[in-house]
Write a protein that holds these residues in place. Structure first.
Motif, PDB file in Angstrom:
ATOM      1  N   UNK A  93      -7.128  -3.777 -20.164  1.00  0.00           N
ATOM      2  CA  UNK A  93      -7.640  -4.427 -18.968  1.00  0.00           C
ATOM      3  C   UNK A  93      -7.700  -3.392 -17.849  1.00  0.00           C
ATOM      4  N   UNK A  94      -8.750  -3.437 -17.052  1.00  0.00           N
ATOM      5  CA  UNK A  94      -8.866  -2.533 -15.906  1.00  0.00           C
ATOM      6  C   UNK A  94      -9.474  -3.327 -14.751  1.00  0.00           C
ATOM      7  N   UNK A  95      -8.892  -3.154 -13.547  1.00  0.00           N
ATOM      8  CA  UNK A  95      -9.398  -3.860 -12.377  1.00  0.00           C
ATOM      9  C   UNK A  95      -9.037  -3.086 -11.117  1.00  0.00           C
ATOM     10  N   UNK A  96      -9.700  -3.424 -10.016  1.00  0.00           N
ATOM     11  CA  UNK A  96      -9.408  -2.786  -8.735  1.00  0.00           C
ATOM     12  C   UNK A  96      -9.025  -3.842  -7.718  1.00  0.00           C
ATOM     13  N   UNK A  97      -8.267  -3.394  -6.731  1.00  0.00           N
ATOM     14  CA  UNK A  97      -7.873  -4.244  -5.608  1.00  0.00           C
ATOM     15  C   UNK A  97      -8.112  -3.456  -4.322  1.00  0.00           C
ATOM     16  N   UNK A  98      -8.596  -4.125  -3.268  1.00  0.00           N
ATOM     17  CA  UNK A  98      -8.808  -3.398  -2.013  1.00  0.00           C
ATOM     18  C   UNK A  98      -7.473  -3.062  -1.353  1.00  0.00           C
ATOM     19  N   UNK A  99      -7.427  -1.929  -0.674  1.00  0.00           N
ATOM     20  CA  UNK A  99      -6.247  -1.521   0.090  1.00  0.00           C
ATOM     21  C   UNK A  99      -6.557  -1.668   1.569  1.00  0.00           C
ATOM     22  N   UNK A 100      -5.706  -2.351   2.279  1.00  0.00           N
ATOM     23  CA  UNK A 100      -5.882  -2.516   3.713  1.00  0.00           C
ATOM     24  C   UNK A 100      -5.170  -1.417   4.486  1.00  0.00           C
ATOM     25  N   UNK A 101      -3.986  -1.044   4.053  1.00  0.00           N
ATOM     26  CA  UNK A 101      -3.182  -0.048   4.752  1.00  0.00           C
ATOM     27  C   UNK A 101      -2.691   0.976   3.740  1.00  0.00           C
ATOM     28  N   UNK A 102      -2.633   2.232   4.164  1.00  0.00           N
ATOM     29  CA  UNK A 102      -2.263   3.297   3.244  1.00  0.00           C
ATOM     30  C   UNK A 102      -1.530   4.388   4.007  1.00  0.00           C
ATOM     31  N   UNK A 103      -0.422   4.851   3.470  1.00  0.00           N
ATOM     32  CA  UNK A 103       0.319   5.947   4.070  1.00  0.00           C
ATOM     33  C   UNK A 103       0.820   6.870   2.988  1.00  0.00           C
ATOM     34  N   UNK A 104       0.970   8.136   3.336  1.00  0.00           N
ATOM     35  CA  UNK A 104       1.563   9.085   2.408  1.00  0.00           C
ATOM     36  C   UNK A 104       0.605   9.764   1.454  1.00  0.00           C
ATOM     37  N   UNK A 105      -0.692   9.535   1.598  1.00  0.00           N
ATOM     38  CA  UNK A 105      -1.638  10.178   0.681  1.00  0.00           C
ATOM     39  C   UNK A 105      -1.832  11.640   1.103  1.00  0.00           C
ATOM     40  N   UNK A 106      -1.907  12.509   0.139  1.00  0.00           N
ATOM     41  CA  UNK A 106      -2.107  13.935   0.375  1.00  0.00           C
ATOM     42  C   UNK A 106      -3.486  14.165   0.997  1.00  0.00           C
ATOM     43  N   UNK A 107      -3.534  14.900   2.085  1.00  0.00           N
ATOM     44  CA  UNK A 107      -4.805  15.120   2.782  1.00  0.00           C
ATOM     45  C   UNK A 107      -5.810  15.900   1.935  1.00  0.00           C
ATOM     46  N   UNK A 108      -5.338  16.733   1.013  1.00  0.00           N
ATOM     47  CA  UNK A 108      -6.282  17.433   0.138  1.00  0.00           C
ATOM     48  C   UNK A 108      -7.018  16.437  -0.752  1.00  0.00           C
ATOM     49  N   UNK A 109      -6.352  15.357  -1.107  1.00  0.00           N
ATOM     50  CA  UNK A 109      -7.002  14.322  -1.912  1.00  0.00           C
ATOM     51  C   UNK A 109      -8.049  13.590  -1.077  1.00  0.00           C
ATOM     52  N   UNK A 110      -7.752  13.344   0.185  1.00  0.00           N
ATOM     53  CA  UNK A 110      -8.729  12.704   1.072  1.00  0.00           C
ATOM     54  C   UNK A 110      -9.966  13.589   1.203  1.00  0.00           C
ATOM     55  N   UNK A 111      -9.767  14.904   1.306  1.00  0.00           N
ATOM     56  CA  UNK A 111     -10.893  15.825   1.382  1.00  0.00           C
ATOM     57  C   UNK A 111     -11.738  15.772   0.118  1.00  0.00           C
ATOM     58  N   UNK A 112     -11.093  15.646  -1.048  1.00  0.00           N
ATOM     59  CA  UNK A 112     -11.849  15.515  -2.299  1.00  0.00           C
ATOM     60  C   UNK A 112     -12.658  14.227  -2.313  1.00  0.00           C
ATOM     61  N   UNK A 113     -12.064  13.141  -1.811  1.00  0.00           N
ATOM     62  CA  UNK A 113     -12.786  11.870  -1.738  1.00  0.00           C
ATOM     63  C   UNK A 113     -13.997  12.004  -0.807  1.00  0.00           C
ATOM     64  N   UNK A 114     -13.805  12.677   0.330  1.00  0.00           N
ATOM     65  CA  UNK A 114     -14.910  12.872   1.262  1.00  0.00           C
ATOM     66  C   UNK A 114     -16.024  13.692   0.627  1.00  0.00           C
ATOM     67  N   UNK A 115     -15.658  14.720  -0.129  1.00  0.00           N
ATOM     68  CA  UNK A 115     -16.654  15.530  -0.827  1.00  0.00           C
ATOM     69  C   UNK A 115     -17.422  14.691  -1.847  1.00  0.00           C
ATOM     70  N   UNK A 116     -16.712  13.825  -2.553  1.00  0.00           N
ATOM     71  CA  UNK A 116     -17.356  12.931  -3.515  1.00  0.00           C
ATOM     72  C   UNK A 116     -18.359  12.022  -2.810  1.00  0.00           C
TER      73      UNK A 116
END
Length: 125
Positions: free
Chosen positions: A88-111
Motif C-alpha cells: 500500500x502507498x499513500x500520501x498525506x498533506x503536511x501543514x507544519x514542518x520543522x527540522x528538514x535539512x535545507x539542502x533537501x529543500x534546495x533539491x525540491x526547489x530544483x525539481x
C-alpha cells in the motif's frame, strides 16, 4: 512550497526496490520501520505455525509534486501486473514542518524548476 508525507507499506523483499525508485526520483531521507500486517485473509500455515510475513514501512517527507511521481513508481513495483497488490502507498498533506535539512529543500526547489520550466534545463540539472 507545499510538502506531503508519503507512506509505503511494502513486503520486506520489495523494500530495496522501492527505496531505489524513490531515491532515483529525488527522495532524500527515507525512514524505514519494520512491521507486521494482519489482513482479513486467512493466515498461511506451515506445519501448524502461522506466517504473517514481514513488511517495511517507508516514510518520506517530499515536495507535493514529487510525492505523486514517487507514489506512481512505488505503485508499479507493488502492482506489476495491475491486478494483485503486494502493498500500500499513500500520501498525506503536511501543514507544519520543522527540522528538514535545507539542502533537501534546495533539491525540491530544483525539481520544481525542472518540472515547471523543462526548456531551461541543462545537462547538469
Amino acid at each position: 512550497m507545499k510538502f506531503s508525507v508519503l507512506v509505503a507499506i511494502v513486503p520486506e523483499d520489495r523494500e530495496q526496490d522501492c527505496v531505489d525508485a524513490a531515491r532515483d526520483l529525488g527522495a532524500g531521507g527515507i525512514t524505514v520501520l519494520s512491521g507486521r500486517g494482519i489482513s482479513n485473509a486467512a493466515r498461511k500455515t506451515f506445519f501448524g505455525l502461522t506466517y504473517d510475513g514481514s513488511q517495511s514501512v517507508l516514510l518520506m517527507v517530499l515536495e507535493k509534486g514529487l510525492s505523486l511521481d514517487i507514489l506512481k513508481a512505488i505503485q508499479k513495483i507493488l502492482m506489476p501486473d495491475h491486478t494483485d497488490s503486494q502493498g500500500l502507498v499513500f500520501t498525506l498533506p503536511l501543514e507544519h514542518l520543522g527540522g528538514i535539512d535545507m539542502s533537501q529543500v534546495e533539491k525540491f526547489e530544483q525539481h520544481l524548476k525542472c518540472s515547471l520550466y523543462p526548456e531551461n534545463n541543462d545537462e547538469t540539472g
